[in-house]
Write a protein that holds these residues in place. Structure first.
Motif, PDB file in Angstrom:
ATOM      1  N   GLU A  82       0.837  -1.206   0.000  1.00 64.01           N
ATOM      2  CA  GLU A  82       0.000   0.000   0.000  1.00 64.01           C
ATOM      3  C   GLU A  82       0.868   1.250   0.000  1.00 64.01           C
ATOM      4  O   GLU A  82       0.575   2.232  -0.700  1.00 64.01           O
ATOM      5  CB  GLU A  82      -0.931  -0.001   1.216  1.00 64.01           C
ATOM      6  CG  GLU A  82      -1.946  -1.126   1.258  1.00 64.01           C
ATOM      7  CD  GLU A  82      -3.182  -0.866   0.399  1.00 64.01           C
ATOM      8  OE1 GLU A  82      -3.225   0.178  -0.295  1.00 64.01           O
ATOM      9  OE2 GLU A  82      -4.095  -1.710   0.431  1.00 64.01           O
ATOM     10  N   ARG A  83       1.959   1.211   0.769  1.00 63.26           N
ATOM     11  CA  ARG A  83       2.891   2.353   0.796  1.00 63.26           C
ATOM     12  C   ARG A  83       3.547   2.553  -0.568  1.00 63.26           C
ATOM     13  O   ARG A  83       3.709   3.698  -1.027  1.00 63.26           O
ATOM     14  CB  ARG A  83       3.965   2.129   1.860  1.00 63.26           C
ATOM     15  CG  ARG A  83       3.449   2.019   3.284  1.00 63.26           C
ATOM     16  CD  ARG A  83       2.804   3.315   3.756  1.00 63.26           C
ATOM     17  NE  ARG A  83       2.451   3.243   5.155  1.00 63.26           N
ATOM     18  CZ  ARG A  83       3.200   3.694   6.151  1.00 63.26           C
ATOM     19  NH1 ARG A  83       4.363   4.264   5.901  1.00 63.26           N
ATOM     20  NH2 ARG A  83       2.788   3.591   7.399  1.00 63.26           N
ATOM     21  N   ALA A  85       2.351   1.725  -3.511  1.00 55.40           N
ATOM     22  CA  ALA A  85       1.354   2.249  -4.452  1.00 55.40           C
ATOM     23  C   ALA A  85       1.126   3.733  -4.215  1.00 55.40           C
ATOM     24  O   ALA A  85       1.092   4.535  -5.167  1.00 55.40           O
ATOM     25  CB  ALA A  85       0.048   1.477  -4.303  1.00 55.40           C
ATOM     26  N   ASP A  86       0.986   4.112  -2.946  1.00 63.91           N
ATOM     27  CA  ASP A  86       0.769   5.521  -2.621  1.00 63.91           C
ATOM     28  C   ASP A  86       1.960   6.373  -3.049  1.00 63.91           C
ATOM     29  O   ASP A  86       1.794   7.499  -3.541  1.00 63.91           O
ATOM     30  CB  ASP A  86       0.531   5.660  -1.115  1.00 63.91           C
ATOM     31  CG  ASP A  86       0.286   7.100  -0.698  1.00 63.91           C
ATOM     32  OD1 ASP A  86      -0.743   7.680  -1.107  1.00 63.91           O
ATOM     33  OD2 ASP A  86       1.136   7.653   0.038  1.00 63.91           O
ATOM     34  N   VAL A  89       1.712   7.021  -6.796  1.00 64.90           N
ATOM     35  CA  VAL A  89       0.645   7.990  -7.088  1.00 64.90           C
ATOM     36  C   VAL A  89       1.097   9.400  -6.726  1.00 64.90           C
ATOM     37  O   VAL A  89       0.891  10.358  -7.493  1.00 64.90           O
ATOM     38  CB  VAL A  89      -0.640   7.608  -6.332  1.00 64.90           C
ATOM     39  CG1 VAL A  89      -1.679   8.717  -6.437  1.00 64.90           C
ATOM     40  CG2 VAL A  89      -1.209   6.298  -6.879  1.00 64.90           C
ATOM     41  N   ARG A  90       1.739   9.545  -5.576  1.00 67.08           N
ATOM     42  CA  ARG A  90       2.191  10.869  -5.143  1.00 67.08           C
ATOM     43  C   ARG A  90       3.321  11.396  -6.025  1.00 67.08           C
ATOM     44  O   ARG A  90       3.407  12.602  -6.301  1.00 67.08           O
ATOM     45  CB  ARG A  90       2.614  10.810  -3.680  1.00 67.08           C
ATOM     46  CG  ARG A  90       1.458  10.585  -2.725  1.00 67.08           C
ATOM     47  CD  ARG A  90       1.918  10.261  -1.318  1.00 67.08           C
ATOM     48  NE  ARG A  90       2.653  11.359  -0.706  1.00 67.08           N
ATOM     49  CZ  ARG A  90       3.236  11.285   0.488  1.00 67.08           C
ATOM     50  NH1 ARG A  90       3.174  10.144   1.174  1.00 67.08           N
ATOM     51  NH2 ARG A  90       3.863  12.310   0.999  1.00 67.08           N
ATOM     52  N   ARG A 141      -4.178  -0.899  -6.774  1.00 67.62           N
ATOM     53  CA  ARG A 141      -4.298   0.452  -6.201  1.00 67.62           C
ATOM     54  C   ARG A 141      -3.939   1.538  -7.218  1.00 67.62           C
ATOM     55  O   ARG A 141      -4.469   2.642  -7.167  1.00 67.62           O
ATOM     56  CB  ARG A 141      -3.400   0.579  -4.976  1.00 67.62           C
ATOM     57  CG  ARG A 141      -3.791  -0.314  -3.814  1.00 67.62           C
ATOM     58  CD  ARG A 141      -5.132   0.084  -3.204  1.00 67.62           C
ATOM     59  NE  ARG A 141      -5.459  -0.819  -2.104  1.00 67.62           N
ATOM     60  CZ  ARG A 141      -6.180  -1.927  -2.226  1.00 67.62           C
ATOM     61  NH1 ARG A 141      -6.660  -2.283  -3.424  1.00 67.62           N
ATOM     62  NH2 ARG A 141      -6.424  -2.696  -1.187  1.00 67.62           N
ATOM     63  N   THR A 142      -3.021   1.236  -8.116  1.00 66.92           N
ATOM     64  CA  THR A 142      -2.559   2.256  -9.067  1.00 66.92           C
ATOM     65  C   THR A 142      -3.254   2.165 -10.423  1.00 66.92           C
ATOM     66  O   THR A 142      -3.230   3.122 -11.194  1.00 66.92           O
ATOM     67  CB  THR A 142      -1.043   2.126  -9.305  1.00 66.92           C
ATOM     68  OG1 THR A 142      -0.768   0.824  -9.855  1.00 66.92           O
ATOM     69  CG2 THR A 142      -0.270   2.323  -8.010  1.00 66.92           C
TER      70      THR A 142
END
Length: 401
Positions: A82-83, A85-86, A89-90, A141-142
């Protein structure tokens, strides 16, 4: 989706790197034209996301047989994904790039354990490696395809699954006239020695490379700084603390007597040898001798520098004429460490990869973007000369969104 990627010459790839230093996640978004040794890379944007203290300590526990447990390992496999993927995105948002414009994500994963040599006494401990950060979680997630879990394929054909950076080091840094060593100093130090290639280099020349893990990079030093500062510091910024101390020569020589340093390449190591347990035990011994904190940090820094240079003297210099050592990773920011390397290597120029146009912080994330790009194109992306593999192979696994 895959058919479209296969038909394209130029891809935009987000490379994710989280190394043995456990300091955070690096994401490099790059445009790659072509593949293999003819690939051309342009860095579009780079971001680094530090792990908070609690997460870093939990990861350290996972990398220790004394504290790890299967529930934590199972959960962290998803939590860290999850980290990842985030972070992608960021990074895309910071680059003002829609996620739809990223063709592929390539993830190294977070190494928690590495067994480069099988345990002859235990049939259930073969040569193996484990990187967490589930690829499907990142892909879902992405919304982008993800390639990762590279190291296992190299091990499946007899290699040690590391080092993998030499493949990209050769593509990005080979020089027709000068022999170079690419020295990454992350949690672990790893080097790639590239002889001068002449005017018509080919990927076949990469078979001449010498590449291996030199030993601890920042791993022991960072743990010492963390404990000496009661958790207030996670590293010695710019090497300022080390610069205030004196190296304890007897203690240094004792550290350099570790049997890993006399092993012949190809060889790799990690937290299983030089992690928290090793660093804490060494720190206790240093304190028992009454050394002030600055001397302890200086000695830990010298340990990294001397282990690197001795590795060159034993395994590289007898074979190659080296003009430059090009440093990348977190260690490239440690001025005291760079000064020590320069003093120990008066015949070589010590440079950072930034001086050659490749960010020292972004380099490894860029290299893993290259590995993912070559997976898409069906190009073998390991170097048997570096890993000890029986043959070239295509490393990586795919997860679709």
């Amino acid at each position: 989706m895959l058919r479209q990627l296969l038909e394209r010459y130029s891809l935009t790839v987000a490379g994710i790197m989280s190394g043995t230093s456990l300091d955070g996640i690096d994401v490099a978004i790059v445009r790659i034209d072509g593949c293999g040794d003819r690939a051309k890379v342009e860095l579009i944007h780079f971001e680094s996301f530090a792990y908070e203290a609690e997460l870093r300590e939990k990861l350290k526990q996972l990398c220790s047989t004394d504290h790890s447990d299967v529930a934590q390992l199972c959960g962290m496999n998803f939590a860290i994904a999850e980290r990842f993927a985030d972070a992608v995105v960021r990074t895309a948002a910071a680059a003002q790039l829609p996620m739809s414009k990223i063709d592929l994500i390539s993830s190294h994963g977070q190494t928690v354990w590495h067994i480069p040599v099988a345990d002859a006494a235990n049939a259930y401990l073969p040569k193996s490696t484990l990187q967490i950060g589930d690829l499907s979680v990142i892909a879902k997630r992405t919304g982008r395809p993800v390639v990762g879990d590279f190291r296992t394929a190299d091990m499946a054909v007899g290699g040690q699954g590391a080092p993998l950076a030499p493949y990209g080091d050769y593509i990005l840094f080979r020089d027709s006239a000068k022999g170079r060593i690419l020295q990454n100093i992350g949690g672990i130090g790893n080097c790639t020695a590239i002889p001068a290639t002449g005017t018509t280099p080919t990927l076949a020349d990469a078979d001449r490379l010498i590449a291996f893990d030199t030993g601890p990079g920042n791993m022991v030093l960072d743990q010492a700084v963390y404990e000496l500062s009661q958790g207030q510091l996670t590293y010695d910024a710019d090497g300022v603390w080390a610069a205030q101390g004196q190296v304890h020569i007897v203690l240094l020589e004792d550290m350099l007597a570790h049997p890993y340093f006399s092993q012949l390449p190809p060889k790799t190591t990690g937290r299983e040898l030089f992690g928290k347990s090793y660093a804490s035990a060494w720190l206790s011994a240093a304190k028992a001798q009454g050394l002030p904190a600055a001397d302890i940090v200086a000695t830990a820094t010298a340990f990294t520098a001397h282990s690197i240079v001795r590795a060159y003297q034993d395994f590289v210099f007898p074979h190659f004429d080296i003009a430059e050592v090009i440093v990348s990773g977190g260690g490239a920011h440690n001025r005291t460490l760079l000064r020590m390397l320069a003093e120990l290597l008066p015949q070589q120029a010590i440079r950072t990869s930034d001086e050659l146009g490749i960010s020292s912080d972004a380099k490894e994330a860029i290299l893993f973007a290259l590995l993912g790009n070559d997976w898409i194109h069906g190009v073998p992306n390991n170097l048997p000369s570096a890993t000890g593999a029986e043959r070239p192979t295509i490393m990586g696994k795919l997860a679709l969104p």
